[in-house]
Design an enzyme around this catalytic site. Structure first.
Site, PDB file in Angstrom:
ATOM      1  N   ASN A  73      -6.590   7.535  12.575  1.00  0.00           N
ATOM      2  CA  ASN A  73      -5.584   6.545  12.188  1.00  0.00           C
ATOM      3  C   ASN A  73      -5.370   6.591  10.685  1.00  0.00           C
ATOM      4  O   ASN A  73      -5.091   7.678  10.147  1.00  0.00           O
ATOM      5  CB  ASN A  73      -5.868   5.148  12.754  1.00  0.00           C
ATOM      6  CG  ASN A  73      -7.209   4.552  12.430  1.00  0.00           C
ATOM      7  OD1 ASN A  73      -8.236   4.981  12.956  1.00  0.00           O
ATOM      8  ND2 ASN A  73      -7.232   3.539  11.581  1.00  0.00           N
ATOM      9  N   ASP A  74      -5.468   5.493   9.974  1.00  0.00           N
ATOM     10  CA  ASP A  74      -4.946   5.376   8.613  1.00  0.00           C
ATOM     11  C   ASP A  74      -5.316   6.535   7.690  1.00  0.00           C
ATOM     12  O   ASP A  74      -6.481   6.940   7.618  1.00  0.00           O
ATOM     13  CB  ASP A  74      -5.503   4.119   7.952  1.00  0.00           C
ATOM     14  CG  ASP A  74      -5.378   2.892   8.815  1.00  0.00           C
ATOM     15  OD1 ASP A  74      -4.992   3.010   9.983  1.00  0.00           O
ATOM     16  OD2 ASP A  74      -5.686   1.801   8.316  1.00  0.00           O
ATOM     17  N   PRO A  75      -4.333   6.996   6.894  1.00  0.00           N
ATOM     18  CA  PRO A  75      -4.673   7.840   5.749  1.00  0.00           C
ATOM     19  C   PRO A  75      -5.309   6.966   4.675  1.00  0.00           C
ATOM     20  O   PRO A  75      -4.777   5.916   4.322  1.00  0.00           O
ATOM     21  CB  PRO A  75      -3.315   8.389   5.293  1.00  0.00           C
ATOM     22  CG  PRO A  75      -2.326   7.386   5.756  1.00  0.00           C
ATOM     23  CD  PRO A  75      -2.889   6.759   7.004  1.00  0.00           C
TER      24      PRO A  75
END
Length: 589
Positions: free
Chosen positions: A64-66
Site C-alpha cells: 500500500n502507501d508509498p
C-alpha cells in the site's frame, strides 16, 4: 495510513455513518479489513494475468502507501508499506527499492520493521527528510500496543556512504513525539517531510482528527530531536473525519519547476493535501502559509472538504510527494489498491501497485495543480503509430492498430467546430457528483458534444471495454466538461467473492469535471494502459482518473484500442500518437 476504526461524516453523526459508510468510501473499507487467517498465507504461485508491465510492483504479496520517497546521492529511494507474508493487509514493514531513473528498480533490505517497544505492533507511514550535511532521516508512525496507540519515531542510515542505504537504525531515544491528552492517540499518524522556517526551526505536520474535524497537528523543533506541539493546528476542517497522509509543500506561481519543501518567497503558493479515511479519496487546496503564525490558509475560492479538488478522481490514495533536486521538480507517488475481491487477490498472490510517478506544477490559472507522467516513462515507448485529421461522426469507432493495446501510452487531441450541440446542464444535477452523472450519462448514451474518447482494454466485439471519454455541457453562460473512466463494462467476470465479507469486485464510473476554457475547441487526453490499470490525464493533467480493471477477453494480444464518438456533433482526431510500452529491464529483482 493504518487500520483505524475511526469514522465521521460531514453532516451525519458517527453512529449513523457506520451504517452508510460503504456509499462513500471508493469501494474500499475506510479501515483496512483484517483477515487474520490470510495475512500470513504466502503466495506459492503468482498469477501473471493482470499484473502490470511497467508500473511499480513487488514480485508478490500486498503493498500500500508509498512512504518517504526521496532522491539522495544519485539514487531515488522508494519506501512502501508491504506485507512480506501474504496478499492481504498485515505484517506491515517499510520495504525499500532503489532506482537511477524511476523506471528500473532494485529491491534491497526492508528499511524498517517492528522490532522495538515503540513500534512493536506496527510501522506505519511517514516521510523522509534530508537534513543539512546530507543526512537523511525517516520519520514514521509506530504502534506501541494492541489498542493502536500511535507515536512518531525516527530512523537513520547505518552507513550514509552506502549508495543503496540498505540498513536503517532506530535509536533508543524513540519515540520522538507522543500525543498529549488533547490528541486522539489512535488517530495520530503519517508525519510529513519536514520544512525549515525562517526562524531556524524545523516543522512537521501529522494527520488526525478531533471528533469529526480533520486535523493537521503542527510540531516544531530546533534540533530535529526535541519536538513541541504548536497550540493550533497547521490546518483543520470540520466534518471531514480522520485525516491521513497529509502533504504540505510550496509551488511556484507562473513557473514550471518544483520547489524544495522549505522554499519561500513572493512567487510561492502552498498546497495542502490530505487523504480522507472515510471517502478513500485525496483532496487538496491551494493557499498561503503565514510563517509568522504557522497557519495555512486556503484561497477564498477553494472548496475545503468532500466537494473539493482531488489529486485523482479514481483509484488513488495515500500519495506522497518529494522534491527531486536533480531535475528541480516535485514528484508525486500514489497507490492504487485492487478493485478485485479478496479471494482473487489471495489466489493470484499479489495486491496493489504504485502508479506512475507524476510531476506537479501550479496551473497558470492558479486554481489547481497540473499533473503529468514523469519524462523517463517515455524511454519505454516503442512501435509508434500516428493518426491525424480523422473525422469521427456520430457512432464512429476507429481502431488504433500497430501497438500492444494492453500495454500502451496513447496521447490524443480532439477538436470540434462548434459548441452549439452541448447538452444543457440540468440544474437538478449535483455539480459536485461527477461520478453519478457519468454513471447516468455513459459512453453509449448519445449526447450532443460527446461522449467521445477512447475505448481501452476492449475485446474485439466489445463484450468488455473501459471507456475514457469527454462530455460537454452548457451551463448558463459557460461550458462544463466531464471526464469519465468507466469500469462498469470492463470485464465479464462475475466478481463474486466466496469470502463472507459480502464484497464483489468494484467497477465504478469514476469521473471529474475539467476546469478548461474551450476557446480553441480542443480537448486532449492521455491514457497509460497497463493490463489492469488505466491512468488518464485530461486537458494536460488538469483532471486525472485511475481505474483498476480485470478483463477476461481483452488481455495480452487480444486487447484492442479504439477512438469513438457517440455524440451528434462530429469530432475530429486532430492528432493521435500511441506507443506500445516495454517492460523495465529490472523490477524489484
Amino acid at each position: 495510513m493504518e487500520i483505524s476504526k475511526s469514522v465521521s461524516n460531514w453532516a451525519l453523526p458517527v453512529s449513523l455513518l457506520l451504517c452508510c459508510l460503504a456509499l462513500f468510501n471508493n469501494g474500499v473499507e475506510a479501515s483496512h479489513k483484517v483477515f487474520r487467517q490470510l495475512e500470513s498465507v504466502s503466495a506459492v504461485d503468482v498469477t501473471k494475468e493482470h499484473r502490470t508491465g511497467y508500473h511499480f510492483q513487488p514480485l508478490k504479496h500486498w503493498i500500500n502507501d508509498p512512504n518517504g520517497p526521496m532522491y539522495f546521492n544519485g539514487y531515488y529511494h522508494l519506501f512502501y508499506q508491504y506485507n512480506p507474508k501474504g496478499a492481504v493487509w498485515g505484517n506491515i514493514v517499510w520495504a525499500h527499492s532503489v532506482s537511477k531513473d524511476l523506471i528500473n528498480w532494485k529491491k534491497v533490505e526492508h528499511a524498517i520493521y517492528p522490532s522495538k517497544p515503540f513500534d512493536e505492533y506496527g510501522c506505519w507511514s511517514g516521510s523522509a527528510t534530508v537534513l543539512p550535511g546530507n543526512k537523511p532521516v525517516i520519520l514514521y508512525t509506530g504502534i506501541v500496543d494492541d489498542k493502536q496507540t500511535q507515536v512518531q519515531n525516527y530512523a537513520v542510515p547505518a552507513d550514509v556512504s552506502d549508495p543503496y542505504l540498505r540498513v536503517w537504525i532506530k535509536p533508543d531515544n524513540n519515540p520522538l513525539i507522543v500525543a498529549d491528552n488533547e490528541v486522539n492517540k489512535t488517530a495520530f499518524r503519517d508525519p510529513t517531510t519536514a520544512w525549515l522556517g525562517k526562524d531556524g526551526e524545523w516543522r512537521i505536520t501529522i494527520g488526525g482528527r478531533r471528533f469529526d474535524t480533520g486535523m493537521s497537528f503542527l510540531y516544531k523543533s530546533k534540533d530535529f530531536m526535541r519536538w513541541t506541539k504548536v497550540q493550533h493546528p497547521l490546518h483543520s476542517t470540520d466534518g471531514t473525519g480522520n485525516w491521513e497522509c497529509p502533504d504540505f509543500f510550496p509551488v511556484q506561481v507562473n513557473g514550471k519547476m518544483g520547489l524544495d519543501t522549505s522554499a519561500t518567497g513572493p512567487d510561492v503558493k502552498y498546497v495542502f493535501k490530505v487523504s480522507l479515511d472515510v471517502t478513500r479519496y485525496e483532496y487538496y487546496t491551494i493557499g498561503t502559509y503565514n510563517s509568522e503564525e504557522d497557519k495555512y490558509i486556503p484561497d477564498k475560492d477553494m472548496v475545503d472538504g468532500w466537494n473539493g479538488l482531488r489529486l485523482d478522481y479514481g483509484n488513488f490514495y495515500a500519495s506522497k510527494s518529494f522534491f527531486d533536486p536533480s531535475k528541480n521538480r516535485r514528484i508525486l507517488w500514489g497507490w492504487a489498491n485492487e478493485s478485485d475481491t479478496t479471494d482473487n487477490d489471495v489466489e493470484k498472490g499479489w495486491a496493489g501497485i504504485q502508479l506512475i510517478p507524476r510531476t506537479m506544477v501550479l496551473d497558470p490559472n492558479g486554481k489547481q495543480l497540473l499533473q503529468w507522467p514523469i519524462e523517463e516513462l517515455e524511454t519505454l515507448r516503442k512501435n509508434k503509430v500516428e493518426l491525424s485529421n480523422q473525422e469521427l461522426n456520430k457512432g464512429a469507432k476507429v481502431e488504433i492498430k500497430g501497438i500492444t493495446a494492453a500495454q500502451a501510452d496513447v496521447d490524443v487531441t480532439f477538436s470540434f467546430d462548434n459548441l452549439d450541440k452541448a447538452e444543457p446542464f440540468d440544474p437538478s444535477w449535483d455539480r459536485y457528483n461527477a461520478q453519478k452523472l457519468c454513471s447516468q450519462k455513459g459512453s453509449t448514451v448519445e449526447g450532443g458534444l460527446g461522449p467521445f474518447g477512447l475505448l481501452t482494454l476492449a475485446s474485439e466485439n466489445l463484450e468488455e471495454y473501459t471507456p475514457v471519454f469527454f462530455r460537454v455541457f452548457k451551463d448558463q453562460e459557460k461550458h462544463l466538461v466531464l471526464l469519465c473512466s468507466d469500469a462498469s463494462r470492463s470485464t465479464l467476470k462475475d466478481g463474486k467473492s466466496s469470502m463472507k465479507d459480502g464484497k464483489d469486485a468494484y467497477r465504478p464510473s469514476f469521473a471529474g469535471f475539467v476546469d478548461v476554457e474551450l476557446k480553441d475547441k480542443k480537448l486532449s487526453l492521455r491514457s497509460l494502459i497497463d493490463n489492469s490499470v488505466v491512468e488518464t490525464f485530461g486537458a494536460g493533467g488538469k483532471t486525472c482518473i485511475t481505474s483498476r480493471v480485470y478483463p477476461t477477453l481483452a488481455i495480452y494480444d487480444k486487447a484492442h484500442l479504439y477512438a469513438f464518438n457517440n455524440g451528434t456533433e462530429t469530432v475530429r482526431i486532430e492528432k493521435l500518437n500511441a506507443w506500445s510500452m516495454s517492460k523495465p529491464v529490472q523490477m524489484n529483482h
